[in-house]
Design a protein around this motif. Structure first.
Motif, PDB file in Angstrom:
ATOM      1  N   ILE A  32       0.790  -1.201   0.002  1.00 28.53           N
ATOM      2  CA  ILE A  32       0.141   0.053  -0.080  1.00 28.53           C
ATOM      3  C   ILE A  32       1.085   1.434  -0.116  1.00 28.53           C
ATOM      4  O   ILE A  32       1.504   1.622   0.877  1.00 28.53           O
ATOM      5  N   ASN A  40       3.480 -11.400   5.902  1.00 27.67           N
ATOM      6  CA  ASN A  40       2.575 -10.421   6.759  1.00 27.67           C
ATOM      7  C   ASN A  40       1.176 -10.962   6.805  1.00 27.67           C
ATOM      8  O   ASN A  40       0.548 -11.061   5.801  1.00 27.67           O
ATOM      9  N   VAL A  93      -1.606  -5.677   9.786  1.00 32.73           N
ATOM     10  CA  VAL A  93      -0.975  -4.369   9.762  1.00 32.73           C
ATOM     11  C   VAL A  93      -2.059  -3.336  10.892  1.00 32.73           C
ATOM     12  O   VAL A  93      -2.958  -3.156  10.086  1.00 32.73           O
ATOM     13  N   VAL A 118      -3.811  -0.235  11.965  1.00 31.11           N
ATOM     14  CA  VAL A 118      -3.702   1.021  11.792  1.00 31.11           C
ATOM     15  C   VAL A 118      -3.539   2.069  12.984  1.00 31.11           C
ATOM     16  O   VAL A 118      -4.591   2.065  13.768  1.00 31.11           O
ATOM     17  N   ASP A 151       0.196   6.230  11.645  1.00 27.01           N
ATOM     18  CA  ASP A 151       0.042   6.035  10.187  1.00 27.01           C
ATOM     19  C   ASP A 151      -1.094   7.267   9.413  1.00 27.01           C
ATOM     20  O   ASP A 151      -0.623   7.734   8.572  1.00 27.01           O
ATOM     21  N   GLY A 188       2.534   2.276   6.833  1.00 31.66           N
ATOM     22  CA  GLY A 188       2.324   1.280   8.030  1.00 31.66           C
ATOM     23  C   GLY A 188       3.701   1.168   8.710  1.00 31.66           C
ATOM     24  O   GLY A 188       4.671   1.638   8.380  1.00 31.66           O
ATOM     25  N   PHE A 214       3.362  -4.702  12.255  1.00 32.89           N
ATOM     26  CA  PHE A 214       3.111  -5.788  11.695  1.00 32.89           C
ATOM     27  C   PHE A 214       2.944  -6.973  12.502  1.00 32.89           C
ATOM     28  O   PHE A 214       3.647  -7.064  13.612  1.00 32.89           O
ATOM     29  N   ALA A 261       3.088  -2.120   5.146  1.00 33.23           N
ATOM     30  CA  ALA A 261       1.678  -2.359   4.603  1.00 33.23           C
ATOM     31  C   ALA A 261       2.256  -3.084   3.339  1.00 33.23           C
ATOM     32  O   ALA A 261       2.137  -2.721   2.137  1.00 33.23           O
ATOM     33  N   GLN A 262       2.821  -4.209   3.481  1.00 34.81           N
ATOM     34  CA  GLN A 262       3.151  -5.070   2.194  1.00 34.81           C
ATOM     35  C   GLN A 262       3.151  -6.552   2.791  1.00 34.81           C
ATOM     36  O   GLN A 262       3.225  -6.919   3.731  1.00 34.81           O
TER      37      GLN A 262
END
Length: 187
Positions: free
Chosen positions: A4, A34, A37, A39, A43, A64, A67, A96-97
């Protein structure tokens, strides 16, 4: 791999899912599939540009910070016993991956067997979320605050609490069932 990406400061509406390269395995790497994540205020304040003075970033970035996932591979300077372990951690260059290439050992923590990964991830960011709520609601030290969900249960994972004076009974029961709160009693 998908991530993201934040390309501007127009908030969540401007975020995009894009293909990104998976970083190479280095001697310090722990490659993590992952799963979660969280929020965090950190962030969404970064996404809206509210932190540019204290966190200057060069856009685009992977969003992000926290995780939770499962270790798939390790570099030669990391212990092979990590493979298959459920872990939580922080990834300063974006979490965020799909795969995290974590290279900072102090920012990675094994999750105990009796704790779900979903519960463990609540440990990350709880303090800044609570601080934001306190500021947004203008809570004073003399105020009484009713907490009606179990967000605090993760706190017990790494602390030795013996009394809860404000706990929600369902949350306390869940905490006891997890094995972490066996010594906690109501006041």
């Amino acid at each position: 791999m998908q991530g993201i990406i934040q390309q501007n400061y127009q908030g969540i509406e401007a975020l995009q899912i894009k293909s990104i390269e998976e970083g190479p395995l280095t001697p310090l790497s722990v490659m993590i599939r992952n799963k979660f994540v969280p929020v965090l205020p950190y962030d969404w304040q970064t996404e809206s540009g509210a932190l540019t003075e204290i966190r200057p970033v060069q856009l685009p970035i992977v969003i992000g910070y926290g995780f939770g996932g499962i270790v798939e591979q390790v570099g030669r300077l990391r212990h092979s016993s990590l493979i298959g372990q459920r872990v939580i951690g922080m990834q300063p260059n974006g979490s965020a991956q799909e795969v995290i290439n974590n290279k900072i050992p102090p920012l990675l923590f094994k999750v105990p067997d009796q704790v779900t990964l979903a519960d463990a991830i609540t440990l990350i960011g709880g303090a800044d979320a609570a601080l934001h709520a306190i500021k947004a609601l203008q809570i004073q030290s003399t105020d009484t605050v009713l907490v009606n969900r179990c967000f605090w249960r993760g706190w017990y994972l790494f602390n030795s609490v013996t009394e809860v004076s404000w706990g929600h009974s369902d949350c306390l029961d869940q905490c006891r069932e997890s094995g972490f709160c066996s010594s906690i009693r109501r006041r």
